[in-house]
Design an enzyme around this catalytic site. Structure first.
Site, PDB file in Angstrom:
ATOM      1  N   ASN A  36       0.822  -1.207   0.000  1.00  0.00           N
ATOM      2  CA  ASN A  36       0.000   0.000   0.000  1.00  0.00           C
ATOM      3  C   ASN A  36       0.859   1.261   0.000  1.00  0.00           C
ATOM      4  OD1 ASN A  36      -2.465  -1.483   0.210  1.00  0.00           O
ATOM      5  ND2 ASN A  36      -2.072  -1.765   2.392  1.00  0.00           N
ATOM      6  N   GLU A 169     -15.717   3.614   5.667  1.00  0.00           N
ATOM      7  CA  GLU A 169     -14.427   3.922   5.047  1.00  0.00           C
ATOM      8  C   GLU A 169     -14.687   4.813   3.846  1.00  0.00           C
ATOM      9  OE1 GLU A 169     -11.941   0.487   4.314  1.00  0.00           O
ATOM     10  OE2 GLU A 169     -12.810  -0.576   6.013  1.00  0.00           O
ATOM     11  N   ASP A 198     -12.804   6.223   8.052  1.00  0.00           N
ATOM     12  CA  ASP A 198     -11.446   5.685   7.939  1.00  0.00           C
ATOM     13  C   ASP A 198     -10.936   6.019   6.541  1.00  0.00           C
ATOM     14  OD1 ASP A 198      -9.127   4.214   7.710  1.00  0.00           O
ATOM     15  OD2 ASP A 198      -9.951   2.404   8.606  1.00  0.00           O
TER      16      ASP A 198
END
Length: 381
Positions: A36, A169, A198
């Site tokens: 990521n 999210e 998030d």
């Protein structure tokens, strides 16, 4: 030979193996389609140089204690001030990681008698926080504000009188889709609710200068945002942005904050440098967008559909064993691609999770998609 004491654990591992769900650690190898590290900051020269300067200036590696007992370092406070200014929030609070930050917020802020309403696909850390917290918990259909509102009205009709917390999210980590954020903000306002977002996979990638998809809403009293530092920011930890009142409440009541050794001051330096890079090197974000756009076009050309709305590109396989064997085949061809199986994703949706970062080029992406088409004989998902 395993002793009888370990028999329960051996049996559980064997059962996972039979279901093709047994996990193993494997080293990173090949072109990066698994991390990521979206903006390639983890190994950026500016990050290394910032840490070298900090070490030479006497910054300690470890904090030596909790923030309330001797571990509150100038580097933590400098980062939190810089983060609040960067994201446009009232305040920021630095945690050791995104998982613990989600857990910390949801075990501290929603109170007994409140309703915690969570999207079906939120991260495991939110589920753990909800399970350990005080509020009543309900799950709500993914990315469906209308279903969330039905849940709230049903809860009120059945006697719920506390505050409502909505947890979502902004970019979902396994499907790469975006939340209808404006609708959730309006929903929270209509019901005098708090909204927790998030931004783990949006920070650094979306919004002006990488401020995330919540950038236009930061500073609202009913908004709590988590900005993970271990993904696009290339470091570790997490920043929770919120009103001053909620920050003070976390400092006073949040057990994962109060009773944990503070994050490394060096990591605080690294994160602050990452925010400076976002501000001063917008070309990184632009280059990633170009890579994402290219990948989506090429994916559509080869497989007949757009894969997602973001830098996270899922290729749904379905069968657990097939997904892992396909990942292994691509790894053999020099691509670091990882398979993802239940319970991380719903049953029957085992997949390859292709992650786009500035550690690869458009040429690398084209080669990967060619290899994927060959390994699947060009079949549609």
């Amino acid at each position: 030979m395993h002793t009888q004491k370990l028999g329960t654990y051996v049996a559980a591992l064997q059962d996972l193996d039979k279901q093709d769900r047994l996990r193993r650690l494997s080293p990173r190898a090949g072109l990066d389609f698994g991390s990521n590290d979206y903006l390639a900051l983890a190994s950026a020269p500016r990050m290394r140089q910032a840490l070298q300067r900090a070490l030479e200036a006497g910054t300690p590696v470890g904090a030596g204690g909790s923030r309330l007992l001797g571990g509150n370092c100038p580097e933590h406070e400098s980062l939190e001030a810089a983060a609040a200014k960067f994201f446009g929030a009232d305040t920021a609070l630095y945690f050791g990681g995104g998982y613990v930050a989600n857990f910390a917020v949801l075990t501290t802020l929603p109170q007994r008698g409140d309703l915690l309403l969570m999207d079906d696909l939120v991260h495991a850390s939110m589920h753990e926080g909800a399970r350990a917290g005080r509020a009543e918990v309900r799950m709500s259909r993914h990315n469906d504000p209308a279903a969330a509102e039905d849940n709230i009205r049903d809860w009120r009709a059945k006697g719920g009188v506390g505050r409502v917390w909505i947890a979502i999210e902004s970019v979902y980590s396994m499907d790469g889709d975006l939340a209808p954020l404006a609708e959730y903000v309006e929903l929270a306002d209509r019901h005098d609710a708090f909204l927790m977002v998030d931004e783990a996979h949006a920070t650094g990638v979306f919004g002006e200068q990488g401020r995330g998809l919540t950038a236009g809403y930061e500073g609202r009293e009913n908004l709590v945002v988590l900005h993970t530092c271990g993904k696009a920011l290339g470091a570790s930890g997490a920043l929770v942005t919120a009103s001053g009142v909620l920050r003070d409440f976390l400092v006073n009541r949040c057990r994962p904050f109060i009773f944990a050794t503070a994050p490394s001051p060096l990591m605080a330096v690294a994160v602050e440098e990452a925010l400076a890079i976002l501000r001063e090197e917008p070309e990184r974000q632009q280059q990633l967008k170009a890579l994402v756009d290219y990948t989506h076009r090429e994916f559509l050309s080869r497989f007949g559909q757009l894969p997602s709305q973001s830098q996270i590109v899922p290729y749904i396989v379905g069968d657990n064993a097939l997904a892992m064997s396909l990942a292994a085949a691509l790894q053999q061809r020099g691509f670091d691609v990882r398979g993802v199986r239940p319970p991380t994703v719903p049953p029957g949706t085992a997949r390859l999770r292709l992650s786009l970062t500035l550690n690869v080029t458009q040429q690398d992406v084209g080669a990967l998609l060619d290899a994927l088409a060959e390994e699947t004989r060009g079949a549609a998902q």
